[in-house]
Design an enzyme around this catalytic site. Structure first.
Site, mmCIF file in Angstrom:
data_model
loop_
_atom_site.group_PDB
_atom_site.id
_atom_site.type_symbol
_atom_site.label_atom_id
_atom_site.label_comp_id
_atom_site.label_asym_id
_atom_site.label_seq_id
_atom_site.Cartn_x
_atom_site.Cartn_y
_atom_site.Cartn_z
ATOM 1 N N HIS A 146 -64.327 -27.241 75.270
ATOM 2 C CA HIS A 146 -63.126 -26.538 74.781
ATOM 3 C C HIS A 146 -63.303 -25.028 74.879
ATOM 4 O O HIS A 146 -62.373 -24.310 75.247
ATOM 5 C CB HIS A 146 -62.848 -26.903 73.315
ATOM 6 C CG HIS A 146 -62.062 -28.171 73.126
ATOM 7 N ND1 HIS A 146 -60.831 -28.385 73.686
ATOM 8 C CD2 HIS A 146 -62.332 -29.286 72.400
ATOM 9 C CE1 HIS A 146 -60.374 -29.581 73.315
ATOM 10 N NE2 HIS A 146 -61.275 -30.155 72.536
ATOM 11 N N CYS A 153 -59.226 -36.670 71.515
ATOM 12 C CA CYS A 153 -59.162 -35.219 71.291
ATOM 13 C C CYS A 153 -57.939 -34.923 70.443
ATOM 14 O O CYS A 153 -56.860 -35.452 70.710
ATOM 15 C CB CYS A 153 -59.071 -34.488 72.627
ATOM 16 S SG CYS A 153 -59.045 -32.698 72.445
HETATM 17 O O1 GNR Z 1 -62.123 -36.472 66.657
HETATM 18 C C1 GNR Z 1 -62.661 -36.477 67.759
HETATM 19 N N1 GNR Z 1 -63.328 -37.594 68.175
HETATM 20 C C2 GNR Z 1 -64.187 -37.606 69.278
HETATM 21 C C3 GNR Z 1 -64.667 -38.849 69.720
HETATM 22 C C4 GNR Z 1 -65.548 -38.922 70.788
HETATM 23 C C5 GNR Z 1 -65.955 -37.767 71.421
HETATM 24 C C6 GNR Z 1 -65.468 -36.528 71.014
HETATM 25 C C7 GNR Z 1 -64.596 -36.453 69.945
HETATM 26 S S1 GNR Z 1 -64.053 -34.900 69.413
HETATM 27 C C8 GNR Z 1 -62.544 -35.301 68.630
HETATM 28 C C9 GNR Z 1 -61.961 -34.072 67.915
HETATM 29 C C10 GNR Z 1 -61.631 -33.005 68.934
HETATM 30 O O2 GNR Z 1 -60.672 -33.018 69.631
HETATM 31 N N2 GNR Z 1 -62.505 -32.046 69.079
HETATM 32 O O3 GNR Z 1 -62.308 -31.096 70.004
HETATM 33 NI NI NI Z 2 -61.127 -32.033 71.568
#
Ligand code: GNR
Ligand code: NI
Length: 170
Positions: free
Chosen positions: A138, A92
């Site tokens: 989120h 994330c």
């Molecule tokens: O970049 C991101 N990679 C990811 C990898 C596996 C499952 C979810 C994500 S989302 C994340 C970007 C992010 O924080 N989105 O809220």
């Molecule tokens: Ni995220």
């Protein structure tokens, strides 16, 4: 376009529940453009408005290898298809440099508006399905570390506090 600062765990603003977009106007389209630039620059495969401290139901996703396939989700509704759950390693942008397995529905149905305000419906699986569910969380103020054991979450908290202290000192 502009890149926007990303809130980091344990910032309490990440716990805000986002409200629906009433009309997909130029202001919303500007937000979408800025969120796409922020996501591509980070880089990440998804970004929810909550992460840039805008508490409206807007998400951008691009799981392509070459940043060629932006997906815009306004007022998304997500329904799991079937009972199958699959763990996948997640990260994330609000919890940098931390990764953990999170079980989520393998397949989902998604209904949302695109950046023109036009409704669409798709079925997603694999990485896209995981990402959609991560981003929807989120908008509800939920982070993937909420699914971990208290011990692991405490380790993440300590790691993030250290990071923020170092950023302060630098
Ligand atoms: O970049 C991101 N990679 C990811 C990898 C596996 C499952 C979810 C994500 S989302 C994340 C970007 C992010 O924080 N989105 O809220
Ligand atoms: Ni995220």
């Amino acid at each position: 376009m502009a890149t926007l600062p990303i809130l980091e765990f344990p910032d309490e603003r990440l716990r805000t529940k986002a409200v629906a977009v009433e009309s997909v106007d130029d202001e919303v389209r500007q937000l979408v453009a800025d969120m796409l630039e922020t996501m591509y620059t980070a880089p990440g495969i998804g970004l929810a408005a909550t992460q840039v401290d805008v508490h409206r139901r807007v998400i951008v996703i691009d799981v392509s290898e070459d940043q060629s396939t932006p997906l815009v989700l306004i007022n998304p509704e997500v329904t799991p298809i079937g009972e199958e759950r699959e763990p996948m390693q997640e990260g994330c942008l609000s919890i940098p440099e931390y990764f953990a397995d999170v079980p989520r529905a393998l397949r989902v149905n998604l209904k949302a508006l695109d950046r023109d305000g036009t409704p669409y419906e798709i079925e997603a699986d694999g990485l896209l399905a995981h990402c959609i569910q991560h981003e929807l969380d989120h908008l509800e103020g939920v982070l993937f570390v909420d699914y971990l054991s208290p011990l692991k979450r405490d380790r993440v908290l300590k790691k993030m506090n250290k990071r923020h202290r170092q950023m302060q000192d630098a």
